[in-house]
Motif scaffolding. Structure first.
Motif, short mmCIF file in Angstrom:
data_model
loop_
_atom_site.label_atom_id
_atom_site.label_comp_id
_atom_site.label_asym_id
_atom_site.label_seq_id
_atom_site.Cartn_x
_atom_site.Cartn_y
_atom_site.Cartn_z
N ASP A 75 -36.36 26.63 -12.55
CA ASP A 75 -37.45 27.29 -13.30
C ASP A 75 -37.24 27.22 -14.81
OD1 ASP A 75 -38.66 27.90 -10.95
OD2 ASP A 75 -38.04 29.99 -10.90
N LEU A 76 -35.99 27.32 -15.25
CA LEU A 76 -35.69 27.37 -16.69
C LEU A 76 -35.14 26.05 -17.23
CD1 LEU A 76 -34.04 30.92 -16.91
CD2 LEU A 76 -36.42 30.28 -17.29
N SER A 77 -34.95 25.07 -16.34
CA SER A 77 -34.38 23.76 -16.73
C SER A 77 -33.03 23.92 -17.43
CB SER A 77 -35.36 23.00 -17.64
OG SER A 77 -36.58 22.78 -16.99
N ILE A 78 -32.15 24.72 -16.81
CA ILE A 78 -30.84 24.99 -17.40
C ILE A 78 -29.91 23.80 -17.15
CG2 ILE A 78 -28.80 26.47 -17.27
CD1 ILE A 78 -30.67 28.76 -16.50
N ASN A 79 -29.21 23.37 -18.20
CA ASN A 79 -28.26 22.27 -18.11
C ASN A 79 -26.87 22.77 -18.51
OD1 ASN A 79 -26.84 19.89 -18.08
ND2 ASN A 79 -27.99 18.91 -19.73
N SER A 105 -33.34 33.40 -1.16
CA SER A 105 -33.39 34.72 -1.80
C SER A 105 -32.30 34.88 -2.85
CB SER A 105 -33.27 35.83 -0.75
OG SER A 105 -32.03 35.74 -0.07
N TYR A 106 -31.18 34.18 -2.68
CA TYR A 106 -30.10 34.20 -3.67
C TYR A 106 -30.41 33.21 -4.80
CZ TYR A 106 -26.93 36.88 -0.66
OH TYR A 106 -26.36 37.87 0.10
N ASP A 107 -30.76 31.99 -4.41
CA ASP A 107 -30.91 30.91 -5.39
C ASP A 107 -32.00 31.20 -6.42
OD1 ASP A 107 -29.04 29.77 -3.79
OD2 ASP A 107 -30.38 28.28 -2.89
N GLU A 108 -33.06 31.86 -6.00
CA GLU A 108 -34.21 32.06 -6.88
C GLU A 108 -34.15 33.36 -7.68
OE1 GLU A 108 -37.79 31.64 -4.69
OE2 GLU A 108 -37.54 29.48 -4.39
N ASN A 109 -33.12 34.17 -7.47
CA ASN A 109 -33.12 35.47 -8.13
C ASN A 109 -31.81 35.87 -8.80
OD1 ASN A 109 -35.83 36.60 -7.23
ND2 ASN A 109 -34.94 36.06 -5.26
#
Length: 408
Positions: A155-159, A202-206
């Motif tokens: 969602d945030l494109s974190i690198n 539920s873990y990965d998205e939050n």
């Protein structure tokens, strides 16, 4: 079942006339077989999914969780830690403080759960098998790092390899009377991305893991914790340790096992499984209605044969048994054929993974399945009950015809 039954049944079956009744019986048998097979497969998939989730949660979550009986946080004191450490079966105590915060990264923002954990969380190895990118670290060279769920990363494109962008975390601050400057209405802290994990949706998205000291500053909860996660020795009795820990901590705290923490999810799965069982049972019952009509038509078609058997001394009980057993043979042949096929498909899926998830990001390559013999027992019991209900009325009608012929 006596010799006269076999002789009478052989008399019926010796008529090699192919009729519409035979076609209905075969169709009924096939529908019962398909319904039974589908029921076994679907229940096995539910069992496999529940088993998979229990395995995931038992690996990632702690054996016991200590939370306050009231409120969101409690004061974390050395005395409290010593009380828990005094129990022999306890191997790790991870103090946790978590809350929701606004997460920003390179002009993208979203809300996520920030979970501050002690550094021994990494030593426990709970995320070792779920790291997909970066490193498992919370603090290195006095620099704080965040371990981010894959859904949040997307969602945030974190690198994590980009050292020029930090993750910004915003949390509402206490607003003083007359405070008009919006910049002072929230707390902002920056942290470097360290790694990315992938466990379950539920873990990965939050979820984002951060050092507990960082979370203290972000939430302005110095010396307070949301929960304590307690890991036990592999040979420990979780229930017994839970009761012992509850006695030590008293009424101010609640001690929950892993199953109790996720109890709501397991209940939903059990309800879904029950309604699936109910739905397929209705399908099997509808298929058994064909057996009801075919036996009634058979009773009408065989009136002359029944009269001949009656003249030879057959009782109404014998005639009733013939039709009842005929219905049971049709239903049970279909049921046990479907049962065999269902079990064969489930065992092949377990061994070879014939049906895959179809996603590269899936936890498992193939759909998980698990056979529980309680499901097989209730499936057979359901078929027996439905068969008896549908077959007994035509058998009674055939026996009535015997009595009527005797009166005439």
């Amino acid at each position: 079942m006596n010799l006269s039954y076999f002789i009478a049944r052989r008399y019926f079956l010796s008529k090699k006339k192919k009729s519409f009744i035979n076609v209905i019986s075969i169709i009924s048998m096939l529908v019962v077989a398909i319904g039974t097979m589908a029921l076994v497969i679907v229940l096995s998939v539910f069992n496999g999914m529940e088993d998979l989730l229990r395995g995931l949660y038992s690996n990632v979550d702690s054996n016991l969780v200590v939370t306050p009986s009231s409120g969101k946080t409690f004061d974390y004191t050395p005395n409290l830690r010593d009380q828990i450490s005094a129990i022999d079966e306890v191997t790790y105590i991870t103090d946790v403080i978590e809350d929701n915060a606004l997460i920003g990264y390179n002009n993208a923002k979203r809300v996520a759960t920030v979970k501050g954990v002690a550094e021994n969380f990494i030593d426990e190895g709970r995320l070792d098998n779920y790291l997909v990118f970066g490193e498992l670290k919370l603090r290195e060279d006095n620099v704080n790092y965040a371990i981010v769920g894959r859904g949040v990363q997307y969602d945030l494109s974190i690198n994590p390899k980009n050292d020029f962008h930090t993750i910004q975390m915003y949390f509402p601050d206490e607003i003083k009377p007359g405070q008009l400057n919006p910049d002072k209405m929230y707390r902002l802290r920056n942290i470097m991305p360290g790694g990315v994990f992938a466990i379950e949706k539920s873990y990965d998205e939050n979820l984002i893991y951060v050092p507990v000291s960082f979370a203290e500053e972000l939430f302005n909860k110095k010396g307070q914790r949301s929960s304590l996660e307690v890991q036990l020795d592999t040979k420990a009795d979780t229930r017994a340790v839970k009761e012992q820990l509850q006695q030590v901590l008293g009424a101010d705290f609640r001690v929950l096992t892993n199953d109790e923490v996720h109890g709501g999810l397991y209940k939903v799965l059990s309800y879904e499984k029950f309604f699936v069982f109910l739905t397929f049972s209705v399908i099997i019952a509808i298929a058994s209605i064909n057996i009801f009509f075919s036996l009634n038509m058979l009773a009408i078609d065989k009136k002359k044969d029944v009269a001949i058997l009656t003249a030879q001394g057959a009782s109404s009980k014998l005639i009733r048994s013939i039709f009842l057993y005929e219905g049971c043979i049709v239903a049970f042949t279909g049921a046990f054929t479907g049962l065999f096929l269902g079990l064969a498909i489930v065992l092949l899926q377990q061994e070879f993974g014939l049906v895959t998830m179809g996603m590269q990001t899936a936890i498992m390559d193939a759909y998980p399945v698990k056979i529980e013999w309680a499901d097989i027992f209730f499936t057979i019991l359901c078929i027996i009950i439905v068969t008896l209900i549908t077959a007994i009325q035509p058998a009674i009608n055939a026996a009535k015809n015997v009595r009527l012929s005797e009166l005439q």
